[in-house]
Design a protein around this motif. Structure first.
Motif, PDB file in Angstrom:
ATOM      1  N   MET A  76     -10.726  -4.897 -14.169  1.00 12.87           N
ATOM      2  CA  MET A  76     -12.189  -4.331 -14.171  1.00 12.87           C
ATOM      3  C   MET A  76     -12.657  -4.274 -12.770  1.00 12.87           C
ATOM      4  SD  MET A  76     -15.473  -6.427 -15.663  1.00 12.87           S
ATOM      5  CE  MET A  76     -15.873  -5.188 -16.848  1.00 12.87           C
ATOM      6  N   GLU A  77     -13.241  -3.221 -12.331  1.00 10.42           N
ATOM      7  CA  GLU A  77     -13.812  -3.274 -10.953  1.00 10.42           C
ATOM      8  C   GLU A  77     -14.996  -4.300 -10.737  1.00 10.42           C
ATOM      9  OE1 GLU A  77     -12.642  -1.597  -8.377  1.00 10.42           O
ATOM     10  OE2 GLU A  77     -11.014  -0.947  -9.552  1.00 10.42           O
ATOM     11  N   ILE A  78     -14.987  -4.853  -9.405  1.00  9.96           N
ATOM     12  CA  ILE A  78     -16.207  -5.698  -9.325  1.00  9.96           C
ATOM     13  C   ILE A  78     -17.305  -5.159  -9.503  1.00  9.96           C
ATOM     14  CG2 ILE A  78     -17.319  -7.305  -7.760  1.00  9.96           C
ATOM     15  CD1 ILE A  78     -14.552  -8.304  -6.761  1.00  9.96           C
ATOM     16  N   SER A  79     -17.560  -3.917  -9.251  1.00  7.96           N
ATOM     17  CA  SER A  79     -18.690  -3.156  -9.221  1.00  7.96           C
ATOM     18  C   SER A  79     -19.190  -3.058 -10.629  1.00  7.96           C
ATOM     19  CB  SER A  79     -18.774  -1.943  -8.403  1.00  7.96           C
ATOM     20  OG  SER A  79     -17.601  -1.063  -8.996  1.00  7.96           O
ATOM     21  N   ASP A  80     -18.442  -2.807 -11.640  1.00  6.76           N
ATOM     22  CA  ASP A  80     -18.577  -2.628 -13.109  1.00  6.76           C
ATOM     23  C   ASP A  80     -19.017  -3.976 -13.721  1.00  6.76           C
ATOM     24  OD1 ASP A  80     -17.836   0.078 -12.923  1.00  6.76           O
ATOM     25  OD2 ASP A  80     -15.611  -0.486 -13.618  1.00  6.76           O
ATOM     26  N   ALA A  81     -18.502  -4.873 -13.011  1.00  5.88           N
ATOM     27  CA  ALA A  81     -18.962  -6.280 -13.611  1.00  5.88           C
ATOM     28  C   ALA A  81     -20.285  -6.665 -13.225  1.00  5.88           C
ATOM     29  CB  ALA A  81     -17.849  -7.400 -12.891  1.00  5.88           C
ATOM     30  N   LEU A  82     -20.603  -6.026 -12.033  1.00  3.94           N
ATOM     31  CA  LEU A  82     -21.793  -6.485 -11.235  1.00  3.94           C
ATOM     32  C   LEU A  82     -23.078  -5.656 -12.302  1.00  3.94           C
ATOM     33  CD1 LEU A  82     -21.383  -6.360  -7.620  1.00  3.94           C
ATOM     34  CD2 LEU A  82     -21.865  -8.385  -8.954  1.00  3.94           C
ATOM     35  N   ALA A  83     -22.727  -4.476 -12.449  1.00  6.40           N
ATOM     36  CA  ALA A  83     -23.509  -3.600 -13.119  1.00  6.40           C
ATOM     37  C   ALA A  83     -23.753  -4.162 -14.655  1.00  6.40           C
ATOM     38  CB  ALA A  83     -23.130  -2.487 -13.446  1.00  6.40           C
ATOM     39  N   PHE A  84     -22.897  -4.823 -15.282  1.00  5.07           N
ATOM     40  CA  PHE A  84     -22.995  -5.874 -16.513  1.00  5.07           C
ATOM     41  C   PHE A  84     -23.834  -6.929 -16.516  1.00  5.07           C
ATOM     42  CE2 PHE A  84     -21.741  -8.812 -19.908  1.00  5.07           C
ATOM     43  CZ  PHE A  84     -21.660  -8.119 -20.897  1.00  5.07           C
ATOM     44  N   VAL A  85     -23.809  -7.560 -15.118  1.00  4.93           N
ATOM     45  CA  VAL A  85     -24.594  -8.707 -14.951  1.00  4.93           C
ATOM     46  C   VAL A  85     -25.774  -8.387 -14.605  1.00  4.93           C
ATOM     47  CG1 VAL A  85     -25.108 -10.798 -13.660  1.00  4.93           C
ATOM     48  CG2 VAL A  85     -22.393  -9.943 -14.166  1.00  4.93           C
ATOM     49  N   ARG A  86     -26.261  -7.241 -14.387  1.00  8.41           N
ATOM     50  CA  ARG A  86     -27.509  -6.739 -13.922  1.00  8.41           C
ATOM     51  C   ARG A  86     -28.465  -6.647 -15.212  1.00  8.41           C
ATOM     52  NH1 ARG A  86     -25.053  -3.948  -9.545  1.00  8.41           N
ATOM     53  NH2 ARG A  86     -25.809  -4.623  -7.732  1.00  8.41           N
ATOM     54  N   GLN A  87     -27.621  -6.255 -16.245  1.00  4.07           N
ATOM     55  CA  GLN A  87     -28.316  -5.890 -17.575  1.00  4.07           C
ATOM     56  C   GLN A  87     -28.245  -7.389 -18.854  1.00  4.07           C
ATOM     57  OE1 GLN A  87     -29.609  -3.112 -18.527  1.00  4.07           O
ATOM     58  NE2 GLN A  87     -29.369  -2.722 -16.353  1.00  4.07           N
ATOM     59  N   HIS A  88     -27.347  -8.089 -18.237  1.00  3.66           N
ATOM     60  CA  HIS A  88     -26.891  -9.114 -19.406  1.00  3.66           C
ATOM     61  C   HIS A  88     -26.912 -10.563 -18.541  1.00  3.66           C
ATOM     62  CE1 HIS A  88     -26.122  -6.284 -22.378  1.00  3.66           C
ATOM     63  NE2 HIS A  88     -25.316  -5.576 -21.406  1.00  3.66           N
ATOM     64  N   HIS A  89     -27.720 -11.521 -18.910  1.00  2.00           N
ATOM     65  CA  HIS A  89     -28.073 -12.658 -17.983  1.00  2.00           C
ATOM     66  C   HIS A  89     -27.551 -13.799 -18.374  1.00  2.00           C
ATOM     67  CE1 HIS A  89     -30.408  -9.914 -15.312  1.00  2.00           C
ATOM     68  NE2 HIS A  89     -31.337  -9.586 -16.301  1.00  2.00           N
ATOM     69  N   HIS A  90     -27.168 -13.913 -19.743  1.00  2.00           N
ATOM     70  CA  HIS A  90     -26.638 -15.220 -20.588  1.00  2.00           C
ATOM     71  C   HIS A  90     -25.312 -15.517 -20.010  1.00  2.00           C
ATOM     72  CE1 HIS A  90     -29.740 -15.363 -23.794  1.00  2.00           C
ATOM     73  NE2 HIS A  90     -30.239 -14.769 -22.867  1.00  2.00           N
ATOM     74  N   ALA A  91     -25.047 -16.744 -19.522  1.00  2.04           N
ATOM     75  CA  ALA A  91     -23.489 -16.890 -19.094  1.00  2.04           C
ATOM     76  C   ALA A  91     -23.252 -18.408 -19.196  1.00  2.04           C
ATOM     77  CB  ALA A  91     -23.487 -16.484 -17.560  1.00  2.04           C
TER      78      ALA A  91
END
Length: 136
Positions: free
Chosen positions: A1-16
């Motif tokens: 997975m590209e880091i840019s794709d992961a960041l896009a996911f985190v921008r939409q989903h905040h539970h971690a």
């Protein structure tokens, strides 16, 4: 997975769940709310007195699993190193963090006062790896 794709996911989903290392090398796992700052770092609000903050000051390595509100389904695993940003330098980052997760606060002066009284800091994660993107 590209880091840019992961960041896009985190921008939409905040539970971690954030994993740090205790002094004995075992993991410390903490549920957190994550977001992404303007520089493309994952950010988490913490307290100076929290175990995760103390762990990261000793060893800046961190791992984060971010998932959807429904918990089951898509998720992303991230790894990187953390910079702990303390107040007063952290204040505007904490404001941006709040906005990215919850929108506008009804009283920003009150918010800032609470950040000081809670001894808040900002954990800024410089991502080095993202993935996996497949289930085993």
């Amino acid at each position: 997975m590209e880091i840019s794709d992961a960041l896009a996911f985190v921008r939409q989903h905040h539970h971690a769940v954030l994993a740090t290392l205790k002094a004995d090398g075992t993991p410390q796992l903490t549920p957190v709310t994550a977001s992404v700052d303007a520089d493309g770092h994952v950010v988490v609000s913490s307290r100076e007195t929290a175990y995760k903050t103390k762990n990261l000051r000793r060893d800046p390595r961190a791992w984060l699993t971010v998932f959807t509100d429904g918990f089951y389904g898509e998720w992303v695993q991230l790894a990187g190193t953390v910079e702990v940003v303390s107040l007063p330098e952290a204040m505007e980052g904490l404001v941006d963090y709040y906005r990215s997760v919850s929108g506008e606060h009804p009283d920003w002066d009150e918010y800032r006062e609470v950040m000081v009284s809670d001894q808040r800091c900002l954990l800024t994660i410089n991502l080095e790896k993202a993935g996996p993107t497949r289930h085993g």
